[in-house]
Design a protein around this motif. Sequence first.
Motif, PDB file in Angstrom:
ATOM      1  N   GLY A  55     -44.867 -16.640 -80.379  1.00  0.00           N
ATOM      2  CA  GLY A  55     -43.459 -16.461 -80.713  1.00  0.00           C
ATOM      3  C   GLY A  55     -43.228 -15.314 -81.682  1.00  0.00           C
ATOM      4  O   GLY A  55     -42.271 -14.540 -81.542  1.00  0.00           O
ATOM      5  N   LEU A  56     -44.097 -15.191 -82.678  1.00  0.00           N
ATOM      6  CA  LEU A  56     -43.966 -14.105 -83.647  1.00  0.00           C
ATOM      7  C   LEU A  56     -44.102 -12.744 -82.970  1.00  0.00           C
ATOM      8  O   LEU A  56     -43.262 -11.850 -83.159  1.00  0.00           O
ATOM      9  CB  LEU A  56     -45.035 -14.253 -84.740  1.00  0.00           C
ATOM     10  CG  LEU A  56     -44.827 -15.371 -85.756  1.00  0.00           C
ATOM     11  CD1 LEU A  56     -46.121 -15.654 -86.516  1.00  0.00           C
ATOM     12  CD2 LEU A  56     -43.725 -15.009 -86.745  1.00  0.00           C
ATOM     13  N   THR A  57     -45.172 -12.579 -82.189  1.00  0.00           N
ATOM     14  CA  THR A  57     -45.422 -11.270 -81.587  1.00  0.00           C
ATOM     15  C   THR A  57     -44.400 -10.955 -80.503  1.00  0.00           C
ATOM     16  O   THR A  57     -44.044  -9.792 -80.284  1.00  0.00           O
ATOM     17  CB  THR A  57     -46.842 -11.205 -81.005  1.00  0.00           C
ATOM     18  OG1 THR A  57     -47.046 -12.293 -80.096  1.00  0.00           O
ATOM     19  CG2 THR A  57     -47.880 -11.295 -82.115  1.00  0.00           C
ATOM     20  N   GLU A  58     -43.895 -11.992 -79.817  1.00  0.00           N
ATOM     21  CA  GLU A  58     -42.895 -11.782 -78.776  1.00  0.00           C
ATOM     22  C   GLU A  58     -41.622 -11.167 -79.344  1.00  0.00           C
ATOM     23  O   GLU A  58     -40.907 -10.426 -78.656  1.00  0.00           O
ATOM     24  CB  GLU A  58     -42.584 -13.114 -78.105  1.00  0.00           C
ATOM     25  CG  GLU A  58     -41.661 -13.018 -76.905  1.00  0.00           C
ATOM     26  CD  GLU A  58     -41.371 -14.368 -76.286  1.00  0.00           C
ATOM     27  OE1 GLU A  58     -41.051 -14.406 -75.087  1.00  0.00           O
ATOM     28  OE2 GLU A  58     -41.455 -15.389 -77.008  1.00  0.00           O
ATOM     29  N   CYS A  59     -41.357 -11.489 -80.624  1.00  0.00           N
ATOM     30  CA  CYS A  59     -40.162 -10.937 -81.273  1.00  0.00           C
ATOM     31  C   CYS A  59     -40.497  -9.806 -82.232  1.00  0.00           C
ATOM     32  O   CYS A  59     -39.709  -9.466 -83.127  1.00  0.00           O
ATOM     33  CB  CYS A  59     -39.398 -12.052 -81.978  1.00  0.00           C
ATOM     34  SG  CYS A  59     -38.614 -13.207 -80.816  1.00  0.00           S
ATOM     35  N   GLY A  60     -41.697  -9.222 -82.080  1.00  0.00           N
ATOM     36  CA  GLY A  60     -42.007  -7.966 -82.753  1.00  0.00           C
ATOM     37  C   GLY A  60     -42.736  -8.054 -84.067  1.00  0.00           C
ATOM     38  O   GLY A  60     -43.006  -7.015 -84.688  1.00  0.00           O
ATOM     39  N   ALA A  61     -43.095  -9.243 -84.551  1.00  0.00           N
ATOM     40  CA  ALA A  61     -43.787  -9.358 -85.832  1.00  0.00           C
ATOM     41  C   ALA A  61     -45.288  -9.160 -85.651  1.00  0.00           C
ATOM     42  O   ALA A  61     -45.879  -9.601 -84.661  1.00  0.00           O
ATOM     43  CB  ALA A  61     -43.516 -10.715 -86.467  1.00  0.00           C
ATOM     44  N   ASN A  62     -45.908  -8.513 -86.615  1.00  0.00           N
ATOM     45  CA  ASN A  62     -47.359  -8.360 -86.655  1.00  0.00           C
ATOM     46  C   ASN A  62     -47.960  -9.539 -87.394  1.00  0.00           C
ATOM     47  O   ASN A  62     -47.439  -9.956 -88.439  1.00  0.00           O
ATOM     48  CB  ASN A  62     -47.750  -7.056 -87.333  1.00  0.00           C
ATOM     49  CG  ASN A  62     -47.236  -5.847 -86.581  1.00  0.00           C
ATOM     50  OD1 ASN A  62     -47.365  -5.771 -85.354  1.00  0.00           O
ATOM     51  ND2 ASN A  62     -46.630  -4.906 -87.292  1.00  0.00           N
ATOM     52  N   VAL A  63     -49.051 -10.083 -86.889  1.00  0.00           N
ATOM     53  CA  VAL A  63     -49.652 -11.303 -87.423  1.00  0.00           C
ATOM     54  C   VAL A  63     -51.004 -11.003 -88.046  1.00  0.00           C
ATOM     55  O   VAL A  63     -51.854 -10.315 -87.448  1.00  0.00           O
ATOM     56  CB  VAL A  63     -49.818 -12.363 -86.312  1.00  0.00           C
ATOM     57  CG1 VAL A  63     -50.575 -13.580 -86.827  1.00  0.00           C
ATOM     58  CG2 VAL A  63     -48.450 -12.772 -85.771  1.00  0.00           C
ATOM     59  N   PHE A 130     -35.765 -10.695 -78.944  1.00  0.00           N
ATOM     60  CA  PHE A 130     -37.042 -10.378 -78.334  1.00  0.00           C
ATOM     61  C   PHE A 130     -37.323  -8.883 -78.403  1.00  0.00           C
ATOM     62  O   PHE A 130     -36.413  -8.066 -78.266  1.00  0.00           O
ATOM     63  CB  PHE A 130     -37.068 -10.855 -76.885  1.00  0.00           C
ATOM     64  CG  PHE A 130     -36.930 -12.345 -76.751  1.00  0.00           C
ATOM     65  CD1 PHE A 130     -37.977 -13.182 -77.071  1.00  0.00           C
ATOM     66  CD2 PHE A 130     -35.739 -12.907 -76.313  1.00  0.00           C
ATOM     67  CE1 PHE A 130     -37.844 -14.553 -76.951  1.00  0.00           C
ATOM     68  CE2 PHE A 130     -35.594 -14.268 -76.182  1.00  0.00           C
ATOM     69  CZ  PHE A 130     -36.658 -15.106 -76.510  1.00  0.00           C
ATOM     70  N   ALA A 131     -38.600  -8.560 -78.615  1.00  0.00           N
ATOM     71  CA  ALA A 131     -39.000  -7.159 -78.666  1.00  0.00           C
ATOM     72  C   ALA A 131     -39.170  -6.604 -77.252  1.00  0.00           C
ATOM     73  O   ALA A 131     -39.443  -7.348 -76.299  1.00  0.00           O
ATOM     74  CB  ALA A 131     -40.306  -7.006 -79.440  1.00  0.00           C
ATOM     75  N   SER A 132     -39.001  -5.316 -77.114  1.00  0.00           N
ATOM     76  CA  SER A 132     -39.259  -4.675 -75.830  1.00  0.00           C
ATOM     77  C   SER A 132     -40.763  -4.651 -75.549  1.00  0.00           C
ATOM     78  O   SER A 132     -41.574  -4.913 -76.443  1.00  0.00           O
ATOM     79  CB  SER A 132     -38.703  -3.251 -75.831  1.00  0.00           C
ATOM     80  OG  SER A 132     -39.372  -2.470 -76.821  1.00  0.00           O
ATOM     81  N   LEU A 136     -43.967  -5.021 -78.995  1.00  0.00           N
ATOM     82  CA  LEU A 136     -44.497  -6.345 -79.311  1.00  0.00           C
ATOM     83  C   LEU A 136     -45.404  -6.281 -80.537  1.00  0.00           C
ATOM     84  O   LEU A 136     -46.026  -5.247 -80.827  1.00  0.00           O
ATOM     85  CB  LEU A 136     -45.274  -6.893 -78.111  1.00  0.00           C
ATOM     86  CG  LEU A 136     -44.473  -7.102 -76.818  1.00  0.00           C
ATOM     87  CD1 LEU A 136     -45.417  -7.496 -75.687  1.00  0.00           C
ATOM     88  CD2 LEU A 136     -43.397  -8.147 -77.014  1.00  0.00           C
ATOM     89  N   GLY A 137     -45.492  -7.382 -81.267  1.00  0.00           N
ATOM     90  CA  GLY A 137     -46.319  -7.414 -82.465  1.00  0.00           C
ATOM     91  C   GLY A 137     -47.804  -7.470 -82.139  1.00  0.00           C
ATOM     92  O   GLY A 137     -48.211  -7.817 -81.028  1.00  0.00           O
TER      93      GLY A 137
END
Length: 440
Positions: A55-63, A130-132, A136-137
């Motif tokens: 969910g984090l990476t799908e919306c552009g956050a880096n983990v 959502f990120a394009s 993506l993250g």
Amino acid sequence: MFGTSGVRGRVGKTITADLALDVGRAVATDGADTVVVGRDARESGRMLTRALIAGLTECGANVLDVGVEPTPTVARAVVRAGADAGIVVTASHNPAPDNGIKLWTGAGQAFREEANDRIEAVVREGAFEFASHDALGSVQTVGDARRHHERVLHEAVDLPEALSVVVDLGNGVGRVTADALHTAGCTVHTLDGQRDGRFPGRPSEPTAEHCQTACAVVANTDAALGVVHDGDADRTMAIDETGRFVSGDALLALFARQAASGGDRVAVPVDTSLLVADALDPVGATVTYTRVGDAHVAARTEAADVCFGGEPSGAWIWPGEPRCPDGPLAACRLAAMVADSGSLAALVDDLPSYPIRRESVRTAEKADVVARVATLANDTYDDVSSLDGSRVETDAGWFLVRASGTEPLVRITAEARSERDAEQLFETARALVDRARDDE
């Protein structure tokens, strides 16, 4: 959705991969670009963490994934990395079938209620950004978070002499405590040291009832003290050299008295014993009451005159450190206190002591029951505080009825300066709860 310590509940019912996915999406949508993620030893955490990261990476956050580590280790990793937020997949002291998700700010402090409300609103409305495909993250593994925590503990605590310490890890993830004490020169004996989220050694919550084996080991060895953690090691409780389990109120009083001086305040929840205020009185310090929950205590420690915050359940917070309850830090500071004084039992015996009763009543309608108790209490008593549930002050003592923030329970606490008065106050409070339940 969120209680006093994040969102918790039974896996497959309250806590699902869908929920974890949506919380990850919501945290990224809320503006977090870099998020540190960790989990405790529960096997369900593997599945939930994967969903959360998706969910984090799908919306552009880096983990930054620190893996299976204590909650305070994750909180420190957030600060060290300069991340925007942290997420720990843990049910802390709850039973093995449970799990949960707790959110941390970039300062290593639990999300406040308003921040949790924002995340909940995004989840409820499905308002994810959502990120394009090309934004993506990313996911990076962080392998040295525990070593960093151990170095911090070693720098923060100076032991004037080596001790023999029993460390009961309860099959949780708090191994950093044993490692730090060993590095400081202590002889360390661990109990239930194998990480196992089923908690086969004892229930995760570190209570006197659950820690009888550790008490017996301390009593029958040359150990100067024992320390016990819950599943994610944000809580620490203690056992003195005689094998006596130290009450959370007494331990809170010891930490508070050590930290405080004239004019200081100590943040404590409304279910704290009178003994803490009485123990602070000789040094000219006072208590300031908060709602129950480490997030509320941590927030109060931001005030300039608040030198320490703690909960009788075993959460200890020092300003100047990340405001996450740090069980390993508490264990090390307690060891230093014992090494300096020579006897934890003597420190405890020097404190005032008042009879206090605590009990929980299981109910699926906890909010409604507590609301009805509030009506009954206000109709009957003149001095009722609604800071958290209903706390009633009487000439004999006080009682408190409040809803648990993490479980389907109503908590009842009563305290007085005599056993008879404490018992009468408890029975009065229990009768109010029973009346309120009869109206369900």
